[in-house]
Design a protein around this motif. Structure first.
Motif, PDB file in Angstrom:
ATOM      1  N   SER A 145       0.814  -1.214   0.000  1.00 34.64           N
ATOM      2  CA  SER A 145       0.000   0.000   0.000  1.00 34.64           C
ATOM      3  C   SER A 145       0.848   1.264   0.000  1.00 34.64           C
ATOM      4  O   SER A 145       1.858   1.366   0.695  1.00 34.64           O
ATOM      5  N   GLU A 146       0.414   2.262  -0.783  1.00 35.29           N
ATOM      6  CA  GLU A 146       1.089   3.560  -0.788  1.00 35.29           C
ATOM      7  C   GLU A 146       0.925   4.294   0.537  1.00 35.29           C
ATOM      8  O   GLU A 146       1.611   5.275   0.800  1.00 35.29           O
ATOM      9  N   LEU A 147       0.031   3.807   1.403  1.00 38.21           N
ATOM     10  CA  LEU A 147      -0.078   4.391   2.743  1.00 38.21           C
ATOM     11  C   LEU A 147       1.227   4.251   3.512  1.00 38.21           C
ATOM     12  O   LEU A 147       1.474   4.992   4.473  1.00 38.21           O
ATOM     13  N   SER A 148       2.071   3.323   3.091  1.00 33.90           N
ATOM     14  CA  SER A 148       3.355   3.125   3.763  1.00 33.90           C
ATOM     15  C   SER A 148       4.257   4.336   3.631  1.00 33.90           C
ATOM     16  O   SER A 148       5.261   4.450   4.353  1.00 33.90           O
ATOM     17  N   ALA A 149       3.923   5.246   2.724  1.00 30.76           N
ATOM     18  CA  ALA A 149       4.691   6.491   2.624  1.00 30.76           C
ATOM     19  C   ALA A 149       4.335   7.459   3.740  1.00 30.76           C
ATOM     20  O   ALA A 149       5.101   8.377   4.045  1.00 30.76           O
ATOM     21  N   PHE A 179      -6.752   7.076   3.879  1.00 26.46           N
ATOM     22  CA  PHE A 179      -7.203   5.693   4.053  1.00 26.46           C
ATOM     23  C   PHE A 179      -8.310   5.347   3.048  1.00 26.46           C
ATOM     24  O   PHE A 179      -8.337   4.248   2.491  1.00 26.46           O
ATOM     25  N   ALA A 180      -9.225   6.282   2.824  1.00 26.03           N
ATOM     26  CA  ALA A 180     -10.295   6.024   1.852  1.00 26.03           C
ATOM     27  C   ALA A 180      -9.725   5.835   0.463  1.00 26.03           C
ATOM     28  O   ALA A 180     -10.133   4.938  -0.281  1.00 26.03           O
ATOM     29  N   VAL A 425     -11.548  10.449  -8.492  1.00 26.40           N
ATOM     30  CA  VAL A 425     -10.903  10.019  -7.256  1.00 26.40           C
ATOM     31  C   VAL A 425     -10.390  11.243  -6.520  1.00 26.40           C
ATOM     32  O   VAL A 425     -10.302  12.333  -7.082  1.00 26.40           O
ATOM     33  N   SER A 426     -10.041  11.091  -5.261  1.00 27.16           N
ATOM     34  CA  SER A 426      -9.621  12.235  -4.465  1.00 27.16           C
ATOM     35  C   SER A 426      -8.385  12.901  -5.058  1.00 27.16           C
ATOM     36  O   SER A 426      -7.541  12.247  -5.682  1.00 27.16           O
ATOM     37  N   LEU A 427      -8.263  14.219  -4.855  1.00 30.68           N
ATOM     38  CA  LEU A 427      -7.096  14.930  -5.355  1.00 30.68           C
ATOM     39  C   LEU A 427      -5.828  14.427  -4.685  1.00 30.68           C
ATOM     40  O   LEU A 427      -4.767  14.367  -5.312  1.00 30.68           O
ATOM     41  N   ALA A 428      -5.927  14.049  -3.411  1.00 30.37           N
ATOM     42  CA  ALA A 428      -4.753  13.519  -2.717  1.00 30.37           C
ATOM     43  C   ALA A 428      -4.227  12.282  -3.427  1.00 30.37           C
ATOM     44  O   ALA A 428      -3.015  12.130  -3.641  1.00 30.37           O
ATOM     45  N   LEU A 429      -5.116  11.391  -3.818  1.00 30.80           N
ATOM     46  CA  LEU A 429      -4.708  10.175  -4.510  1.00 30.80           C
ATOM     47  C   LEU A 429      -4.190  10.507  -5.911  1.00 30.80           C
ATOM     48  O   LEU A 429      -3.155  10.006  -6.347  1.00 30.80           O
ATOM     49  N   THR A 430      -4.879  11.375  -6.625  1.00 26.78           N
ATOM     50  CA  THR A 430      -4.486  11.738  -7.988  1.00 26.78           C
ATOM     51  C   THR A 430      -3.086  12.329  -8.028  1.00 26.78           C
ATOM     52  O   THR A 430      -2.237  11.917  -8.831  1.00 26.78           O
ATOM     53  N   TYR A 431      -2.818  13.274  -7.155  1.00 29.38           N
ATOM     54  CA  TYR A 431      -1.554  14.006  -7.217  1.00 29.38           C
ATOM     55  C   TYR A 431      -0.396  13.244  -6.582  1.00 29.38           C
ATOM     56  O   TYR A 431       0.723  13.289  -7.107  1.00 29.38           O
ATOM     57  N   THR A 432      -0.641  12.548  -5.489  1.00 25.46           N
ATOM     58  CA  THR A 432       0.482  11.862  -4.849  1.00 25.46           C
ATOM     59  C   THR A 432       0.863  10.596  -5.594  1.00 25.46           C
ATOM     60  O   THR A 432       2.050  10.289  -5.744  1.00 25.46           O
TER      61      THR A 432
END
Length: 517
Positions: A145-149, A179-180, A425-432
């Motif tokens: 998971s990219e959450l590991s960043a 998380f979402a 999708v969320s901007l956080a997900l799109t950009y990161t």
């Protein structure tokens, strides 16, 4: 970051129906009427609902860390639950009711929902979430998971039965959205394999049978924490070809076909009692190209500006969407929270575009466009895009690859532009997530600082301002050529209701699906 991250970012959704040549194709003949969303009537109790989605054949899996096809994701979303989910572009509680970062931004505390049970009757506790986070972050996973960043998932610990503490690795001001966006389905503590006879979840339906690439059978779980579903049973049919999905509904083998082509929709519903539905303007898919700024031509801001000004968006929209869409303004994320609605669609100026290319020394230079048919019309749009680039003076050429090759790093690296579709999708997900790929990223200090602030701040005002700054950078000088937004269309029986679009209308949530009559 892997190819799977790109596929999960775009929602996969490959549709393989044949797309007509763009020559002479337009929307002048009008479009068949559509119904937005599903009927609002309450579904009756009982019955079996059969729904056809694009699948992944033998590669389909019951492990929710593996699958990326719409059929996989539709299955996961009713068998399992996530900690948070997206609804109307914003993160909302699911198995977690809150996510709070301490004042020193050293740890995030997840508060879990009480009164939830697994399909086998055992209670849901913090131990399940701790196990899920450790399982998801393991290097053994196909795609950690990219959450590991942001979080040390492997170090997560239970505070008590209904709280989990996760150490942070960098500031995360809105952890619920992170998380979402990550889409982590919670699995039961101790789970290490996913056989059809042992899979258990907390979702509204439990698995009774599964055959990869063919079908999934599900039965209602009456102990679901958010109220039991309407249909007794759900059958998910894995059907790769978009026209075959339509035929299944027409012939009575299915009640719903996801993600049908614009050509099919234009022809109208293929039978009485059937509806062509669109998911609504806020859930349209943005079609575009990402310019690879590691290559000489796209790295020049004059070349990027020339392409933004020189392409004929109206022609692309008419040829590809056949009346089911609109031009876009070079920004992905339409429909998501914080999306900047006031950025206009660039006015076409071919004379200025040609001057900019000449100033940059780009006229007559090779320019390679890479495409794969992840969405109906992507390849055709790339053909027309290449023709338009040639008209501006670039020596443009097209590389068509299969959907299994589309986002392979080595292939992307050798191209100047890559076709790219993205839903709301969320901007956080799109950009990161896009920034994690060298060939998709736009290395700009103002952009990087704005995104970092948007992700880390706990201030709603500061977050909204940061996302505004980030989007203005991308619209002004970024490497996105987002030319149009197309409807996401489906075919359904008129009495079918309860289709709920959360993360993507290509794999809607089916927990309340049923028939009104």
């Amino acid at each position: 970051m892997t190819r799977r991250h790109v596929l999960s970012l775009i929602g996969l959704g490959a549709a393989t129906a044949a797309v007509p040549s763009l020559t002479g194709c337009s929307s002048d003949q009008g479009t068949a009427p559509t119904v937005t969303g599903a009927p609002t009537g309450t579904a009756r109790r009982g019955g079996t609902v059969r729904l056809a989605f694009a699948g992944a054949g033998a590669a389909e899996s019951l492990d929710p860390t593996v699958g990326t096809s719409p059929c996989d994701l539709a299955r996961y979303s009713v068998v399992f639950d996530t900690l948070f989910l997206f609804a109307d572009g914003e993160a909302e509680p699911a198995l977690a009711t809150a996510a709070e970062v301490d004042t020193r931004a050293k740890r995030c505390t997840l508060t879990l929902r009480q009164g939830v049970t697994w399909h086998d009757g055992t209670p849901f506790t913090a131990a399940d979430v701790v196990h899920t986070l450790k399982y998801r972050s393991s290097p053994d996973r196909v795609s950690p998971s990219e959450l590991s960043a942001y979080f040390d998932l492997a170090a997560a610990e239970a505070g008590d039965d209904h709280t989990v503490v996760v150490p942070t690795l960098r500031p995360a001001g809105d952890p619920a959205t992170l998380f979402a966006g990550a889409g982590i389905y919670v699995i039961k503590a101790g789970t290490s394999s996913f056989a059809a006879n042992s899979v258990t979840g907390t979702g509204p339906y439990r698995l009774t049978a599964f055959k990869a690439g063919v079908e999934t059978r599900l039965e209602r779980f009456d102990g679901y924490w958010d109220g039991s579903g309407h249909a007794d049973k759900i059958v998910l049919l894995s059907v790769d070809d978009a026209q075959a999905r339509v035929n299944a509904v027409r012939d009575g083998q299915a009640d719903y076909a996801s993600d049908i082509s614009f050509t099919t929709a234009k022809a109208g519903a293929p039978g009485t009692g059937l509806q062509i539905r669109d998911a609504g303007k806020n859930l349209r898919t943005t079609y575009g190209f990402v310019l690879n700024v590691t290559r000489p031509l796209p790295s020049d801001p004059r070349v990027r500006q020339a392409i933004k000004l020189g392409i004929d968006r109206k022609a692309l929209v008419e040829a590809v969407f056949l009346g089911y869409g609109e031009p876009a303004n070079d920004l992905f994320g339409a429909g998501a929270q914080y999306y900047l609605d006031d950025v206009p669609v660039p006015e076409r100026d071919t004379a200025r575009a040609k001057r900019l290319l000449k100033e940059a020394g780009a006229t007559g230079k090779p320019f390679v466009v890479r495409t794969a048919e992840y969405e109906t019309g992507l390849n055709s749009s790339a053909e027309l895009f290449v023709e338009q680039l040639r008209g501006l003076g670039l020596d443009a050429s097209l590389v068509k690859v299969s959907t299994t090759e589309g986002y392979e790093p080595s292939g992307m690296k050798a191209c100047d532009a890559i076709s790219f579709p993205l839903g709301p999708v969320s901007l956080a997900l799109t950009y990161t997530r896009s920034a994690a790929f060298e060939t998709l990223a736009f290395p700009d200090k103002e952009l990087t600082d704005a995104v970092a602030t948007a992700v880390s701040t706990t201030s709603e005002t500061a977050r909204a301002d940061a996302w505004t700054r980030a989007q203005r950078v991308m619209a002004d000088r970024g490497n996105w050529i987002a030319w149009g937004r197309g409807d996401v269309l489906s075919l359904a029986k008129a009495t079918l209701t309860g289709i709920e679009n959360r993360e993507s209308p290509k794999y809607p949530w089916l927990g309340k699906v049923g028939f009104t009559a």
